[in-house]
Design a protein around this motif. Structure first.
Motif, PDB file in Angstrom:
ATOM      1  N   ARG A  33     117.181  10.324  30.287  1.00 33.09           N
ATOM      2  CA  ARG A  33     117.707  11.036  29.099  1.00 33.09           C
ATOM      3  C   ARG A  33     116.973  10.402  27.708  1.00 33.09           C
ATOM      4  N   ILE A  34     116.748   9.223  27.719  1.00 35.39           N
ATOM      5  CA  ILE A  34     115.930   8.642  26.700  1.00 35.39           C
ATOM      6  C   ILE A  34     114.364   8.891  26.821  1.00 35.39           C
ATOM      7  N   LYS A  35     113.920   9.016  27.825  1.00 34.21           N
ATOM      8  CA  LYS A  35     112.592   9.375  28.011  1.00 34.21           C
ATOM      9  C   LYS A  35     112.436  10.991  27.561  1.00 34.21           C
ATOM     10  N   ALA A  36     113.435  11.743  27.770  1.00 32.37           N
ATOM     11  CA  ALA A  36     113.140  13.025  27.345  1.00 32.37           C
ATOM     12  C   ALA A  36     113.022  13.107  25.834  1.00 32.37           C
ATOM     13  N   LYS A  37     113.528  12.140  24.944  1.00 34.31           N
ATOM     14  CA  LYS A  37     113.438  12.072  23.641  1.00 34.31           C
ATOM     15  C   LYS A  37     112.443  11.481  23.162  1.00 34.31           C
ATOM     16  N   VAL A  38     111.881  10.353  23.833  1.00 35.07           N
ATOM     17  CA  VAL A  38     110.728   9.569  23.388  1.00 35.07           C
ATOM     18  C   VAL A  38     109.537   9.784  23.613  1.00 35.07           C
ATOM     19  N   ASP A  39     109.227  10.473  24.833  1.00 30.65           N
ATOM     20  CA  ASP A  39     107.816  10.566  25.437  1.00 30.65           C
ATOM     21  C   ASP A  39     106.977  11.493  24.611  1.00 30.65           C
ATOM     22  N   LYS A  40     107.781  12.172  23.635  1.00 31.03           N
ATOM     23  CA  LYS A  40     106.441  12.936  22.765  1.00 31.03           C
ATOM     24  C   LYS A  40     105.936  12.172  21.673  1.00 31.03           C
ATOM     25  N   PHE A  41     106.643  10.793  21.576  1.00 30.68           N
ATOM     26  CA  PHE A  41     106.131   9.855  20.590  1.00 30.68           C
ATOM     27  C   PHE A  41     105.344   8.778  21.146  1.00 30.68           C
ATOM     28  N   GLN A  42     103.890   8.938  20.845  1.00 28.14           N
ATOM     29  CA  GLN A  42     102.955   7.845  21.359  1.00 28.14           C
ATOM     30  C   GLN A  42     103.281   6.642  20.716  1.00 28.14           C
ATOM     31  N   GLY A  43     103.225   5.459  21.481  1.00 28.22           N
ATOM     32  CA  GLY A  43     103.445   3.987  21.050  1.00 28.22           C
ATOM     33  C   GLY A  43     104.680   3.739  20.632  1.00 28.22           C
ATOM     34  N   TYR A  44     105.744   4.459  20.951  1.00 21.99           N
ATOM     35  CA  TYR A  44     107.126   4.020  20.752  1.00 21.99           C
ATOM     36  C   TYR A  44     107.547   2.857  21.284  1.00 21.99           C
ATOM     37  N   VAL A  45     108.550   2.324  20.232  1.00 19.75           N
ATOM     38  CA  VAL A  45     109.043   1.030  20.840  1.00 19.75           C
ATOM     39  C   VAL A  45     110.494   1.183  20.773  1.00 19.75           C
ATOM     40  N   LEU A  46     111.192   0.659  21.952  1.00 18.75           N
ATOM     41  CA  LEU A  46     112.521   0.671  21.854  1.00 18.75           C
ATOM     42  C   LEU A  46     113.168  -0.627  21.866  1.00 18.75           C
ATOM     43  N   LYS A  47     114.157  -0.921  21.005  1.00 20.26           N
ATOM     44  CA  LYS A  47     114.977  -2.160  20.727  1.00 20.26           C
ATOM     45  C   LYS A  47     116.325  -2.040  21.427  1.00 20.26           C
ATOM     46  N   ALA A  48     116.548  -3.035  22.260  1.00 19.08           N
ATOM     47  CA  ALA A  48     118.088  -3.002  22.691  1.00 19.08           C
ATOM     48  C   ALA A  48     118.659  -4.521  22.499  1.00 19.08           C
ATOM     49  N   ASP A  49     119.984  -4.473  22.945  1.00 18.95           N
ATOM     50  CA  ASP A  49     120.858  -5.616  23.002  1.00 18.95           C
ATOM     51  C   ASP A  49     120.113  -6.714  23.661  1.00 18.95           C
ATOM     52  N   SER A  50     119.566  -7.791  23.076  1.00 23.34           N
ATOM     53  CA  SER A  50     118.789  -8.947  23.676  1.00 23.34           C
ATOM     54  C   SER A  50     119.766  -9.564  24.432  1.00 23.34           C
ATOM     55  N   ALA A  51     121.082  -9.462  24.596  1.00 23.69           N
ATOM     56  CA  ALA A  51     122.192 -10.023  25.351  1.00 23.69           C
ATOM     57  C   ALA A  51     122.190  -9.533  26.816  1.00 23.69           C
ATOM     58  N   GLU A  52     121.572  -8.469  26.778  1.00 19.74           N
ATOM     59  CA  GLU A  52     121.462  -7.638  28.245  1.00 19.74           C
ATOM     60  C   GLU A  52     119.992  -7.685  28.910  1.00 19.74           C
ATOM     61  N   PRO A  53     119.592  -8.801  29.192  1.00 19.82           N
ATOM     62  CA  PRO A  53     117.964  -8.984  29.463  1.00 19.82           C
ATOM     63  C   PRO A  53     117.722  -8.103  31.137  1.00 19.82           C
ATOM     64  N   LYS A  54     118.917  -8.108  31.853  1.00 21.98           N
ATOM     65  CA  LYS A  54     118.754  -7.331  33.137  1.00 21.98           C
ATOM     66  C   LYS A  54     118.693  -5.876  32.844  1.00 21.98           C
ATOM     67  N   THR A  55     119.466  -5.446  31.900  1.00 20.18           N
ATOM     68  CA  THR A  55     119.073  -3.973  31.629  1.00 20.18           C
ATOM     69  C   THR A  55     117.943  -3.643  31.130  1.00 20.18           C
TER      70      THR A  55
END
Length: 152
Positions: A33-55
């Motif tokens: 689902r996320i890829k469907a939203k971001v793949d059109k943006f070249q060079g995108y960077v996602l940020k996530a909760d750093s308390a979830e390194p496995k995810t």
């Protein structure tokens, strides 16, 4: 929660225009689902909760350009104060109904007597956390904020 938006640093305006907001979403489906939203943006960077390194590692394996957010000791309060200091927050209510609901309803914690206390609750704030992570690079460093001096 996933949120997509843009920050206008010249005018200090935040635009929020896409969300994924769902519980118990399995990693593969969330990534698709996320890829469907971001793949059109070249060079995108996602940020996530750093308390979830496995995810984060799992999401990278599924092809997302994702990193842990740099959270400091007081990052929740700082992030909310940054949001409050913006000139405008524009939300596409049709595409981001949960984000809109959170921003409208979020308030200080209350004590047992119903009085406000000077603390932010850690509940019903998944989109708020996603916003803080996504726009951490747009927030000035906490130790570099200088107070505005007003002379009367």
């Amino acid at each position: 929660a996933y949120i997509s938006g843009s920050f206008d640093s010249k005018h200090h305006d935040l635009y929020l225009f896409a969300e994924i907001y769902e519980q118990k979403l399995v990693d593969r489906e969330a990534c698709d689902r996320i890829k469907a939203k971001v793949d059109k943006f070249q060079g995108y960077v996602l940020k996530a909760d750093s308390a979830e390194p496995k995810t984060i590692t799992t999401y990278r394996r599924y092809g997302l350009n994702i990193f842990g957010a740099k959270k400091s000791r007081d990052s929740v309060n700082y992030g909310i104060k940054w949001l409050q200091g913006l000139n405008h927050i524009y939300i596409d209510r049709r595409r981001c109904p949960n984000t809109y609901r959170e921003l409208i309803n979020y308030e200080y914690e209350r004590n047992k007597d119903g009085e406000f206390v000077s603390a932010y609750p850690d509940k019903n704030n998944h989109a708020l956390d996603a916003i803080r992570y996504a726009f951490e690079a747009d927030m000035p460093a906490q130790n570099k904020i200088t107070p505005i001096r007003v002379n009367y």
